[in-house]
Write a protein that holds these residues in place. Structure first.
Motif, PDB file in Angstrom:
ATOM      1  N   UNK A 184     -10.764  41.774   6.202  1.00 39.49           N
ATOM      2  CA  UNK A 184     -10.169  41.477   4.896  1.00 39.49           C
ATOM      3  C   UNK A 184     -11.045  40.624   4.010  1.00 39.49           C
ATOM      4  N   UNK A 185     -12.042  39.965   4.576  1.00 38.51           N
ATOM      5  CA  UNK A 185     -12.823  39.051   3.750  1.00 38.51           C
ATOM      6  C   UNK A 185     -14.283  39.459   3.639  1.00 38.51           C
ATOM      7  N   UNK A 186     -14.636  40.568   4.262  1.00 35.67           N
ATOM      8  CA  UNK A 186     -16.052  40.914   4.342  1.00 35.67           C
ATOM      9  C   UNK A 186     -16.673  41.174   2.973  1.00 35.67           C
ATOM     10  N   UNK A 187     -15.898  41.786   2.075  1.00 37.30           N
ATOM     11  CA  UNK A 187     -16.473  42.165   0.788  1.00 37.30           C
ATOM     12  C   UNK A 187     -16.398  41.030  -0.231  1.00 37.30           C
ATOM     13  N   UNK A 188     -15.933  39.868   0.195  1.00 37.20           N
ATOM     14  CA  UNK A 188     -15.738  38.778  -0.769  1.00 37.20           C
ATOM     15  C   UNK A 188     -16.797  37.702  -0.560  1.00 37.20           C
ATOM     16  N   UNK A 189     -17.019  36.913  -1.598  1.00 35.14           N
ATOM     17  CA  UNK A 189     -17.987  35.839  -1.377  1.00 35.14           C
ATOM     18  C   UNK A 189     -17.307  34.663  -0.675  1.00 35.14           C
ATOM     19  N   UNK A 190     -18.133  33.730  -0.207  1.00 37.04           N
ATOM     20  CA  UNK A 190     -17.667  32.794   0.818  1.00 37.04           C
ATOM     21  C   UNK A 190     -16.498  31.931   0.359  1.00 37.04           C
ATOM     22  N   UNK A 191     -16.538  31.424  -0.872  1.00 32.15           N
ATOM     23  CA  UNK A 191     -15.444  30.555  -1.303  1.00 32.15           C
ATOM     24  C   UNK A 191     -14.146  31.347  -1.393  1.00 32.15           C
ATOM     25  N   UNK A 192     -14.237  32.579  -1.892  1.00 30.16           N
ATOM     26  CA  UNK A 192     -13.030  33.414  -1.988  1.00 30.16           C
ATOM     27  C   UNK A 192     -12.537  33.752  -0.587  1.00 30.16           C
ATOM     28  N   UNK A 193     -13.471  33.981   0.327  1.00 24.89           N
ATOM     29  CA  UNK A 193     -13.102  34.243   1.728  1.00 24.89           C
ATOM     30  C   UNK A 193     -12.206  33.155   2.268  1.00 24.89           C
ATOM     31  N   UNK A 194     -12.616  31.908   2.020  1.00 24.81           N
ATOM     32  CA  UNK A 194     -11.852  30.776   2.537  1.00 24.81           C
ATOM     33  C   UNK A 194     -10.459  30.768   1.925  1.00 24.81           C
ATOM     34  N   UNK A 195     -10.363  31.066   0.628  1.00 21.98           N
ATOM     35  CA  UNK A 195      -9.044  31.092  -0.026  1.00 21.98           C
ATOM     36  C   UNK A 195      -8.145  32.160   0.578  1.00 21.98           C
ATOM     37  N   UNK A 196      -8.742  33.332   0.805  1.00 25.08           N
ATOM     38  CA  UNK A 196      -7.939  34.430   1.339  1.00 25.08           C
ATOM     39  C   UNK A 196      -7.467  34.104   2.759  1.00 25.08           C
ATOM     40  N   UNK A 197      -8.350  33.487   3.536  1.00 25.15           N
ATOM     41  CA  UNK A 197      -7.951  33.114   4.896  1.00 25.15           C
ATOM     42  C   UNK A 197      -6.836  32.081   4.871  1.00 25.15           C
ATOM     43  N   UNK A 198      -6.963  31.114   3.965  1.00 21.62           N
ATOM     44  CA  UNK A 198      -5.892  30.123   3.811  1.00 21.62           C
ATOM     45  C   UNK A 198      -4.576  30.806   3.501  1.00 21.62           C
ATOM     46  N   UNK A 199      -4.667  31.755   2.560  1.00 21.20           N
ATOM     47  CA  UNK A 199      -3.462  32.468   2.142  1.00 21.20           C
ATOM     48  C   UNK A 199      -2.839  33.213   3.317  1.00 21.20           C
ATOM     49  N   UNK A 200      -3.684  33.913   4.078  1.00 26.49           N
ATOM     50  CA  UNK A 200      -3.165  34.676   5.209  1.00 26.49           C
ATOM     51  C   UNK A 200      -2.515  33.750   6.222  1.00 26.49           C
ATOM     52  N   UNK A 201      -3.142  32.588   6.402  1.00 21.70           N
ATOM     53  CA  UNK A 201      -2.587  31.634   7.370  1.00 21.70           C
ATOM     54  C   UNK A 201      -1.207  31.144   6.911  1.00 21.70           C
ATOM     55  N   UNK A 202      -1.097  30.843   5.618  1.00 21.87           N
ATOM     56  CA  UNK A 202       0.199  30.401   5.090  1.00 21.87           C
ATOM     57  C   UNK A 202       1.252  31.484   5.258  1.00 21.87           C
ATOM     58  N   UNK A 203       0.880  32.718   4.897  1.00 20.62           N
ATOM     59  CA  UNK A 203       1.850  33.813   4.961  1.00 20.62           C
ATOM     60  C   UNK A 203       2.293  34.054   6.392  1.00 20.62           C
ATOM     61  N   UNK A 204       1.333  33.879   7.313  1.00 17.89           N
ATOM     62  CA  UNK A 204       1.635  34.119   8.715  1.00 17.89           C
ATOM     63  C   UNK A 204       2.685  33.128   9.189  1.00 17.89           C
ATOM     64  N   UNK A 205       2.508  31.860   8.770  1.00 11.83           N
ATOM     65  CA  UNK A 205       3.478  30.851   9.160  1.00 11.83           C
ATOM     66  C   UNK A 205       4.826  31.125   8.485  1.00 11.83           C
ATOM     67  N   UNK A 206       4.763  31.512   7.214  1.00 16.87           N
ATOM     68  CA  UNK A 206       5.988  31.705   6.438  1.00 16.87           C
ATOM     69  C   UNK A 206       6.841  32.838   7.004  1.00 16.87           C
ATOM     70  N   UNK A 207       6.202  33.923   7.387  1.00 13.30           N
ATOM     71  CA  UNK A 207       6.962  35.103   7.808  1.00 13.30           C
ATOM     72  C   UNK A 207       6.937  35.324   9.312  1.00 13.30           C
ATOM     73  N   UNK A 208       6.338  34.411  10.058  1.00 11.95           N
ATOM     74  CA  UNK A 208       6.170  34.599  11.495  1.00 11.95           C
ATOM     75  C   UNK A 208       5.531  35.963  11.778  1.00 11.95           C
ATOM     76  N   UNK A 209       4.505  36.284  10.993  1.00 15.46           N
ATOM     77  CA  UNK A 209       3.845  37.583  11.117  1.00 15.46           C
ATOM     78  C   UNK A 209       2.972  37.637  12.359  1.00 15.46           C
ATOM     79  N   UNK A 210       2.929  38.779  12.960  1.00 19.02           N
ATOM     80  CA  UNK A 210       1.954  39.048  14.003  1.00 19.02           C
ATOM     81  C   UNK A 210       0.764  39.718  13.324  1.00 19.02           C
ATOM     82  N   UNK A 211      -0.425  39.234  13.612  1.00 21.20           N
ATOM     83  CA  UNK A 211      -1.584  39.748  12.886  1.00 21.20           C
ATOM     84  C   UNK A 211      -2.640  40.269  13.852  1.00 21.20           C
ATOM     85  N   UNK A 212      -3.155  41.452  13.521  1.00 21.49           N
ATOM     86  CA  UNK A 212      -4.341  41.951  14.199  1.00 21.49           C
ATOM     87  C   UNK A 212      -5.472  41.882  13.184  1.00 21.49           C
ATOM     88  N   UNK A 213      -6.404  40.977  13.417  1.00 25.73           N
ATOM     89  CA  UNK A 213      -7.488  40.779  12.468  1.00 25.73           C
ATOM     90  C   UNK A 213      -8.758  41.418  13.022  1.00 25.73           C
TER      91      UNK A 213
END
Lengths: 326, 264
Positions: A184-213
Motif C-alpha cells: 500500500x505504500x510502495x508507490x508513495x514517497x516516504x513522508x506520505x508512507x508514514x502517514x498512510x501507515x499511521x492511518x492504517x494503524x488507527x483504522x485497524x484499532x478502530x474497527x478491530x480489522x484483521x490485516x494481511x499486509x
C-alpha cells in the motif's frame, strides 16, 4: 488463540503454464490470520506475495492460472467452493483490498465520492442516497480534509497520498472483516508512507480489522505488523512474531534480508557497504531442487539441494523451513 | 471551427421548414422560372422543374443528417455493444464477433450498401439499414481494442476486487473511459455517412424523388451540366463543405479529448 482464524489457507498452489514450462508462483503455502491481528507477508518481487493475495479472492484469471488448495477458509467458509456470485459478495463486502498504485487504481472518469459510494451500493449495503452520505463519511474517516469537496473531485486532481486514502476509504467503507493491503505504500514517497501507515494503524484499532499486509519493505513490517511470514520462491520460509523476527531471525534468507537493510548510523570508520544477498531470485519456471534458496545460501550443505526442508517448529511462535534446524 | 459549421448545418436542417422560402417540391410554373439563375425570388435559382434550389438544399440537409445520425445510433448500439462484449470477454465470443467484422470488412463498403439497397426497396429506412450494416464493424473494432487495453488497467482490477459484476465493470468503468475515441469516431463517421448517402442517392438507389437529397440534386442536374453548371456546383460544394465540417469537428474533438494533445 482460542478463537478460530479469520482466514485459513492450507496447501495453496498457484501455477501458470507458459511456453518455457510451468511457473510455480506459489507452492504449498499455509497461512492463518487471527482476528484483529496483522500479518506481514514479506518477500522479493516474484516471490508469490501478490499472487497469494489475488488467489484468496479468486481474482487470478483462470486460464492461464491454475489454483488449487486444500482449503481457503474465510470465517469457516470455504472460498474455493464458493459460487461466482458469492465471491462477488465476499470481495469488497467481507474482504477489502488496497492496491499498490493509487495513480492507476481509481477510475479516471468518476468522482472519488461516486467511487466510494459505489463500493457500498453495489453490495446493497446502502441505498444510493445513503451511500453518498456514507462515502463522504468514509472519506472523512481516512482523514481527508474537506471530504465534502474532495468527494466531488476527479482522481487526477488529487495527490498520490490523497488517492491512496480514497482507495482505503473504498476498501473499509463496506466494513470488511479482512483487509488485504498489497504494497500500500510502495508507490508513495516516504513522508506520505508514514502517514498512510499511521492511518492504517488507527483504522485497524478502530474497527478491530484483521490485516494481511503484503510488502517487500521490512521497515513497514516492523512498524505495522504483529506477525511476519517471509516468502521465498512461492514458499514461506520463516514465520515469527515481528519483534522476534528482527531480534532473532533464523532462516539464512531472513538473515540476509535483515543484513541488507541500511543501518541508521554509519559504523565507526565512516563508510558502510550494503550487504546484498549474492545471486538473483530463482527463475520461477525452474526453481532449484531441494531448498530453493540453497544456491544463494551462505550456509548451504550438500543435503540442501536434495531435500526440501520441512517446516520446523522452534517454539509455538516461530517456525522455519531450513535443514539447519531439523 | 468545424464545430461551428456543423452546428449551423444541424440548425439549418432542423429549421428547414421555417427558413426555406418554398416547399421542396413546389414548382414555379411561370414561364422563364425553370433553370433560372439566382434572383431575389430564388436566391440560388431554380432547377429544371422550377423548384427553388435553396429550399431543396435545406431539405436535403435534413435527409443527410437524419441518415447520418441514425447510422451513428446503429454504430453506438451495435458497434459499441458488440465491441465491448468482444473486448471484455475475449475468447470464443471475441473470435466470433471479430470474424463477422472481418467478413464485413472484406466487402467494399459502398458495394455492400448498394447490394442491400438493390435487394430492399429504396426508402429512408433501408438507407439507414444499408449504411448502418457497413459502418458498425469499424466501431466494434475500435471499441474492442479500447476495451482490451482498459480491461488490463488496475482500476478495473480494483473494481473487481471490490466485488463489481461484469456488467457493472463494463458500463461504469470501461464504457465512460472509451467515450472520447467513440465520439471522435462518430464525428468522422458522420462525414462518411453523409457522403455515402449522397452517393447512393446520386446512383438513384437512395432517397427517392420528389424528396430532395444532395445526391439526387447533383444527378438530376448532371444532364444539363453544360448549360446550367450552377445546379451541379451548388449541392456538390455544400456536400463537400458538410463533409469537411464534420472532419474538422472530429479533429477538434480529438484534440480536446486527448489529454496528451492538450496544451500543445
Amino acid at each position: 488463540m482460542m478463537t478460530p482464524p479469520v482466514l485459513s489457507i492450507r496447501n495453496l498452489h498457484v501455477e501458470f503454464p507458459t511456453k518455457r514450462g510451468v511457473v510455480r508462483a506459489v507452492s504449498g503455502l499455509d497461512l492463518d490470520l487471527w482476528p484483529g491481528r496483522s500479518l506481514g507477508l514479506v518477500g522479493e518481487s516474484g516471490s508469490g506475495k501478490s499472487v497469494t493475495a489475488l488467489a484468496i479472492l479468486r481474482l487470478l484469471p483462470c486460464p492461464p492460472a491454475r489454483t488449487s488448495a486444500d482449503r481457503i477458509e474465510l470465517n469457516g467458509e470455504d472460498l474455493m467452493a464458493a459460487s461466482p456470485s458469492r465471491m462477488r459478495e465476499v470481495r469488497g463486502a467481507e474482504v477489502g483490498m488496497i492496491f499498490q498504485d493509487p495513480m492507476t487504481s481509481l477510475n479516471p472518469s468518476m468522482t472519488v465520492g461516486q467511487q466510494v459510494a459505489e463500493a457500498l451500493s453495489q453490495h446493497h449495503l446502502a441505498t444510493k442516497r445513503e451511500a453518498r452520505r456514507l462515502a463522504v463519511e468514509a472519506l472523512a474517516r481516512v482523514r481527508i480534509p474537506n471530504a465534502e469537496r474532495v468527494a466531488r473531485q476527479y482522481p487526477h486532481t488529487l495527490s498520490g497520498g490523497l488517492r491512496q486514502r480514497v482507495m482505503i476509504a473504498m476498501a473499509i467503507a463496506p466494513r470488511p472483516v479482512l483487509l488485504i493491503a498489497d504494497e500500500p505504500t510502495t508507490a508513495l514517497d516516504v513522508t506520505v508512507q508514514a502517514e498512510i501507515l499511521d492511518l492504517l494503524r488507527e483504522l485497524r484499532a478502530e474497527y478491530a480489522l484483521t490485516v494481511l499486509l503484503i510488502t517487500h519493505d521490512l521497515g513497514v513490517v516492523s512498524e505495522f505488523c504483529d506477525e511476519v511470514a517471509v516468502m521465498y520462491a512461492g514458499r514461506i520460509v520463516e514465520r515469527a512474531p515481528a519483534e522476534r523476527l528482527f531480534s532473532s531471525p533464523k532462516h539464512p534468507y531472513t538473515l540476509g534480508l535483515l543484513a541488507s537493510l541500511p543501518g541508521l548510523s554509519p559504523p565507526q570508520g565512516g563508510r558502510q557497504r550494503l550487504n546484498a544477498i549474492p545471486g538473483q531470485p530463482p527463475d520461477p519456471a525452474s526453481i532449484p531442487s531441494g531448498c530453493p534458496f540453497h544456491p544463494r545460501c551462505p550456509r548451504a550443505m550438500p543435503a540442501c539441494s536434495a531435500q526440501e526442508p520441512p517446516e520446523v517448529e522452534l517454539d509455538a511462535k516461530q517456525q522455519v523451513s531450513c535443514l539447519l534446524y531439523s | 471551427m468545424g464545430g461551428v459549421f456543423a452546428a449551423a448545418l444541424v440548425a439549418a436542417a432542423i429549421l428547414a421548414p421555417v427558413i426555406a422560402p418554398y416547399q421542396y417540391a413546389a414548382q414555379d410554373t411561370r414561364p422563364g422560372c425553370q433553370n433560372a439563375p439566382p434572383s431575389p425570388a430564388h436566391m440560388l435559382g431554380t432547377d429544371d422543374l422550377g423548384r427553388d434550389v435553396f429550399s431543396r438544399l435545406l431539405y436535403g440537409a435534413r435527409v443527410s443528417l437524419a441518415v447520418a445520425f441514425g447510422v451513428q445510433l446503429v454504430d453506438l448500439l451495435v458497434g459499441v455493444g458488440l465491441g465491448l462484449l468482444s473486448g471484455y470477454y475475449g475468447g470464443r465470443l471475441d473470435h466470433l464477433i471479430m470474424r463477422i467484422t472481418d467478413v464485413m470488412f472484406a466487402f467494399p463498403d459502398l458495394l455492400l450498401a448498394i447490394l442491400i439497397m438493390a435487394i430492399a426497396p429504396p426508402s429512408l429506412l433501408n438507407v439507414f439499414v444499408a449504411l448502418g450494416a457497413v459502418s458498425w464493424p469499424s466501431m466494434a473494432r475500435l471499441v474492442r481494442g479500447q476495451t482490451m487495453s482498459l480491461r488490463a488497467l488496475e482500476f478495473v482490477e480494483a473494481a473487481r476486487a471490490l466485488g463489481a459484476s461484469d456488467a457493472r465493470i463494463m458500463l461504469r468503468h470501461v464504457l465512460p473511459n472509451l467515450l472520447g475515441p467513440v465520439v471522435v469516431a462518430m464525428a468522422t463517421g458522420m462525414a462518411s455517412v453523409i457522403l455515402a448517402e449522397s452517393t447512393l442517392s446520386f446512383l438513384g438507389i437512395g432517397i427517392q424523388p420528389p424528396y430532395p437529397s444532395w445526391g439526387t440534386m447533383v444527378s438530376s442536374a448532371m444532364n444539363s451540366f453544360r448549360s446550367y453548371p450552377l445546379q451541379v456546383v451548388i449541392p456538390a460544394v455544400t456536400l463537400a463543405c458538410a463533409v469537411l465540417a464534420f472532419n474538422l469537428l472530429a479533429d477538434g474533438l480529438r484534440d480536446s479529448l486527448d489529454p496528451r494533445m492538450r496544451g500543445l
